[in-house]
Enzyme design. Structure first.
Site, PDB file in Angstrom:
ATOM      1  N   SER A 141      -0.300 -42.626   2.947  1.00  0.00           N
ATOM      2  CA  SER A 141       0.521 -43.529   2.146  1.00  0.00           C
ATOM      3  C   SER A 141       0.389 -44.956   2.654  1.00  0.00           C
ATOM      4  CB  SER A 141       1.994 -43.086   2.195  1.00  0.00           C
ATOM      5  OG  SER A 141       2.152 -41.813   1.625  1.00  0.00           O
TER       6      SER A 141
ATOM      7  N   GLY B 214      -0.999 -40.240  -0.974  1.00  0.00           N
ATOM      8  CA  GLY B 214       0.425 -40.343  -1.265  1.00  0.00           C
ATOM      9  C   GLY B 214       0.723 -41.287  -2.407  1.00  0.00           C
TER      10      GLY B 214
ATOM     11  N   LYS C  75      -1.633 -36.938   5.069  1.00  0.00           N
ATOM     12  CA  LYS C  75      -1.016 -37.528   3.884  1.00  0.00           C
ATOM     13  C   LYS C  75      -1.078 -39.029   4.070  1.00  0.00           C
ATOM     14  CE  LYS C  75       3.278 -38.024   1.271  1.00  0.00           C
ATOM     15  NZ  LYS C  75       3.493 -39.476   1.375  1.00  0.00           N
TER      16      LYS C  75
END
Length: 311
Positions: free
Chosen positions: A168, A196, A166
């Site tokens: 981000s 993300g 993920k």
């Protein structure tokens, strides 16, 4: 349940509704989960940044995972954050959330102390060796002050240590490097690459990402599921229009006055205010010491909802 390999689609990082006393509002949490499932999401991620995991006690974290996994009952995979400072503490979180029913764990790099990439890799190997479920790396340098290097991610993916990422980080070049490596390397299979970001889902999917973990999907799950579907059938013009509608809606995260609150308080407060105004949760409270939105700021959130056709 076993998570798909790769995991694809929209996997919202689920907000954690609180009572006015600051406890987990189980009734509102269940209503929120139903709202997301009815929106057609492909998985749920609890105990992430949007879930305010950093503010919750261990008992509250456990309650969130138990509540969501029992309610979902295998309809979609439930990923749970195992967020803590160092490997031994993360291992405790892994044991807790997996015992509570999580289908996968989402783990950030060690923080508080500075760590070398070799130590980060060791951290993930130790966590994966002890975890009974797949491990997804969470690249969040704004919180841990360390960028998860693309070559480390790909090395760990090839070893089978990581089931996904993920991202981000906001580093689009490194994100594309992971996407390309996961696609082109023969020794990497079934690895999920998830953005993300709320704002570049169409671009990420066009580049080859498997899915998205957008906090704004709490507010408008149908919109992100629609966007995902348009991208997958190659209708890029309609996808662009939908992404731009969601980008405009995302403007709600800036309603909070920066003179009295941080950006996180403003963003999480806006998501919760939107859910409150939409009748999904009973109380828009954010966890201490975050500053709540004012009545006027909540009204501004309502205008964003109305502009997006959600109110």
């Amino acid at each position: 349940m076993t998570i798909p390999t790769p995991l694809t689609g929209v996997v919202p990082p689920v907000c954690t509704p609180l009572t006015p006393e600051g406890e987990v509002d189980v009734v509102s949490l269940l209503r929120l989960v139903d709202h997301l499932l009815e929106g057609g999401v492909h998985g749920l991620f609890v105990l992430g940044t949007t879930s305010e995991a950093a503010y919750l006690t261990d008992a509250q974290r456990r309650l969130v995972v138990e509540t969501v996994t029992a309610h979902v009952s295998g309809q979609v995979p439930v990923l749970a954050g195992a967020i803590d400072m160092t490997t031994p503490r993360v291992l405790e979180q892994v044991a807790s959330v997996t015992a509570a029913g999580a289908d996968a764990v989402v783990v950030i790099s060690p923080f508080y102390t500075r760590t070398h990439p070799a130590e980060i890799a060791r951290h993930y190997r130790l966590v994966a060796a002890a975890s009974p479920v797949p491990v997804v790396a969470y690249d969040l340098p704004v919180a841990v002050h360390t960028k998860l290097p693309a070559d480390v991610v790909l090395e760990l993916a090839a070893e089978g240590v990581l089931a996904g990422l993920k991202d981000s980080s906001g580093d689009l070049a490194a994100f594309r490097e992971v996407i390309a490596g996961a696609r082109d390397r023969a020794d990497i299979t079934g690895f999920s690459v998830l953005t993300g970001s709320e704002l570049i889902v169409d671009s990420a999917l066009a580049a080859g990402a498997d899915g998205a973990v957008p906090g704004l999907a709490n507010v408008d799950p149908h919109g992100y599921v629609r966007l995902d579907r348009l991208c997958r059938v190659g209708d890029w013009e309609r996808a662009r229009v939908e992404q731009e509608r969601l980008c405009a809606l995302f403007g709600m995260v800036r309603v909070g006055d920066p003179a009295r609150m941080g950006g996180s308080s403003s963003a999480l407060g806006a998501f919760k205010a939107a859910l409150y105004l939409r009748g999904v949760i009973a109380c828009p409270l954010t966890a201490e010491p975050q500053v709540p939105l004012s009545e006027g700021e909540v009204e501004r959130v309502g205008k964003y909802l109305a502009g997006a056709g959600l109110l």
